[in-house]
Scaffold this motif. Structure first.
Motif, PDB file in Angstrom:
ATOM      1  N   UNK A 331       0.866  -1.193   0.000  1.00 42.62           N
ATOM      2  CA  UNK A 331       0.000   0.000   0.000  1.00 42.62           C
ATOM      3  C   UNK A 331       0.895   1.232   0.000  1.00 42.62           C
ATOM      4  N   UNK A 332       0.875   1.949  -1.112  1.00 45.96           N
ATOM      5  CA  UNK A 332       1.623   3.202  -1.199  1.00 45.96           C
ATOM      6  C   UNK A 332       0.574   4.312  -1.177  1.00 45.96           C
ATOM      7  N   UNK A 333       0.451   4.988  -0.047  1.00 47.25           N
ATOM      8  CA  UNK A 333      -0.648   5.931   0.110  1.00 47.25           C
ATOM      9  C   UNK A 333      -0.202   7.359  -0.169  1.00 47.25           C
ATOM     10  N   UNK A 334      -0.997   8.006  -0.987  1.00 48.36           N
ATOM     11  CA  UNK A 334      -0.699   9.368  -1.410  1.00 48.36           C
ATOM     12  C   UNK A 334      -0.862  10.316  -0.231  1.00 48.36           C
ATOM     13  N   UNK A 335       0.179  11.075   0.069  1.00 51.23           N
ATOM     14  CA  UNK A 335       0.090  12.065   1.151  1.00 51.23           C
ATOM     15  C   UNK A 335       0.021  13.462   0.579  1.00 51.23           C
ATOM     16  N   UNK A 336       0.605  14.424   1.282  1.00 49.03           N
ATOM     17  CA  UNK A 336       0.550  15.812   0.804  1.00 49.03           C
ATOM     18  C   UNK A 336       1.476  15.999  -0.397  1.00 49.03           C
ATOM     19  N   UNK A 337       1.091  16.945  -1.216  1.00 46.33           N
ATOM     20  CA  UNK A 337       1.879  17.255  -2.419  1.00 46.33           C
ATOM     21  C   UNK A 337       2.888  18.369  -2.095  1.00 46.33           C
TER      22      UNK A 337
END
Ligand SMILES: [Zn+2]
Ligand SMILES: [Zn+2]
Length: 444
Positions: A331-337
């Motif tokens: 699981x590679x979870x998208x965080x802040x950009x």
């Protein structure tokens, strides 16, 4: 717990000798002098505000007293305040004729850690957090940001004959967990209130006060979370042939994944993969069933990010295949950009800040840390975030020479010197906002 002091009232101390017409480039020298005079007059109240906030920190989405204090301060300045936007956030609006809407953002939250300074106003606050008791401390400087935010609001109201438009001051919860900006947006920040034309934020950092650091383009990193579970088959440590060893897979992955950074990514581009937690097993002679890794992935550019995510996934699958194990859970979870500083907005503010700070305004490389101020940029608002120093230059230089530099953000010893830090924050933010109003008024 100590009670917060009453909000300070708007003083009439601010007056600029000559009124600058709205359609001329701002007179930075005169405005800076006016800001500094106002700051000196307000300082006792700002100092008390800062120290109260510092002594009574609150964690993400629990910033109830902090938000109430800021709401009271902003109402006293004549702002129309809406509370509980994005749970504990607040929006303070001040209308001053036709013109753009400019947003200035502060964070509200502190960190779950013990402060270890000997400051008389050091935090001793403890609270429940994730089922445990923890100390709470403003070790990231969000208290400096809040006091600068109130001070900037007061200064801009005092200078209201110098600009036309709307101030949209927002106090955002839960920056440290990367959730507060999204919570405010999801709660209608840009629909219930007007979407701003520009947005500014500042952040304190562990270098000398009086300095302002800024960037064009990426100012902080993209952040993605990593969770990988290697699934093996447990058994006796003395009979490995009857097991599939997940600890072996985890170890191989941790080493091999760094070749994504060193061999696949362009070496001139920024990218980090760090594994921060390994969970597996109980005792030495049992091979466990599985091994779980937690990590963080940082990048500036979207192409680099995509390449790293693909490489991580490929490496994890290949490692499992080498052991003849089932495919791992990934699981590679998208965080802040990344915060992307708008070139035009920065160019405008840069002129004013250069005139005010001279050599102490510095173009600096981007931070490898992440920041959810980027969420507002993701909604189409041109952003500028800049950084201000917090330490006495002599102490900072001596500490560097001694080989033990002064503490940076998130250290239990992080201890800004309040007055010069707030003076720089308020002066820089006021001038940045005035420059954006001015640029807009001149139709550029
Ligand atoms: Zn922080
Ligand atoms: Zn911070």
């Amino acid at each position: 717990m100590k009670h917060f002091a009453k909000p300070f009232l708007l003083s009439a101390a601010l007056a600029v000798a000559t009124v600058v017409p709205v359609h001329a480039e701002i007179d930075v020298a005169r405005l800076k002098a006016a800001i500094e005079t106002s700051f000196e007059a307000d300082y006792p109240k700002l100092d008390a505000l800062y120290k109260d906030l510092h002594a009574e920190p609150e964690l993400a989405f629990a910033e109830v007293k902090t938000a109430a204090r800021l709401a009271a301060e902003m109402r006293a300045l004549g702002f129309e305040v809406t509370e509980k936007v994005g749970r504990t956030g607040l929006v303070a609006i001040y209308k001053n004729g036709e013109g753009p809407t400019i947003m200035v953002r502060t964070e509200l939250d502190a960190l779950p850690m013990e402060e270890k300074t000997d400051l008389p106003y050091a935090s001793r606050v403890k609270t429940a957090w994730n089922g445990k008791e923890t100390f709470v401390a403003h070790s990231c400087g969000h208290d400096i940001h809040m006091a600068s935010w109130v001070g900037t609001a007061k200064t801009l109201v005092g200078l209201k004959d110098q600009w036309r438009g709307t101030l949209m001051f927002i106090a955002q919860p839960a920056e440290e967990i990367g959730a507060g900006a999204m919570a405010m947006l999801a709660d209608g920040l840009f629909t219930r209130f007007k979407k701003p034309d520009f947005a500014f934020a500042l952040h304190a950092g562990g270098y000398p006060h009086g300095y302002v650091n800024y960037r064009v383009g990426a100012g902080s990193s993209n952040f993605d979370g990593l969770y990988i579970k290697f699934r093996g088959r447990g058994g006796h440590g003395a009979m490995p042939q009857r097991t599939i060893d997940p600890v072996m897979m985890a170890a191989r992955f941790i080493v091999d994944v760094q070749s994504v950074i060193s061999r696949e990514k362009d070496p001139t581009e920024f990218g980090i993969i760090s594994i921060g937690a390994i969970n597996s097993g109980t005792v030495g002679n049992i091979i466990p069933d599985d091994a779980t890794l937690l990590g963080t992935i940082r990048s500036f550019r979207p192409e680099v990010r995509a390449k790293m995510l693909a490489g991580i996934e490929r490496t994890a699958k290949a490692v499992a295949e080498m052991s003849d194990a089932p495919a791992p859970l990934i699981q590679l979870t998208e965080g802040t950009k990344a915060v992307i500083n708008d070139p035009e907005l920065v160019a405008t503010a840069e002129k004013a800040l250069k005139a005010a700070f001279g050599e102490r305004l510095r173009l600096s490389p981007p931070n490898t840390t992440s920041e959810d101020f980027s969420e507002f940029g993701g909604s189409g608002v041109p952003l500028m975030m800049f950084h201000i120093g917090v330490y006495d230059v002599e102490k900072w230089t001596a500490a560097n020479k001694s080989g033990t530099p002064l503490a940076a953000n998130h250290s239990p010893q992080f201890a800004p010197v309040p007055k010069p830090t707030l003076q720089t924050g308020i002066t820089a933010m006021t001038l940045a906002v005035l420059s954006a109003f001015d640029q807009h008024a001149r139709g550029k």
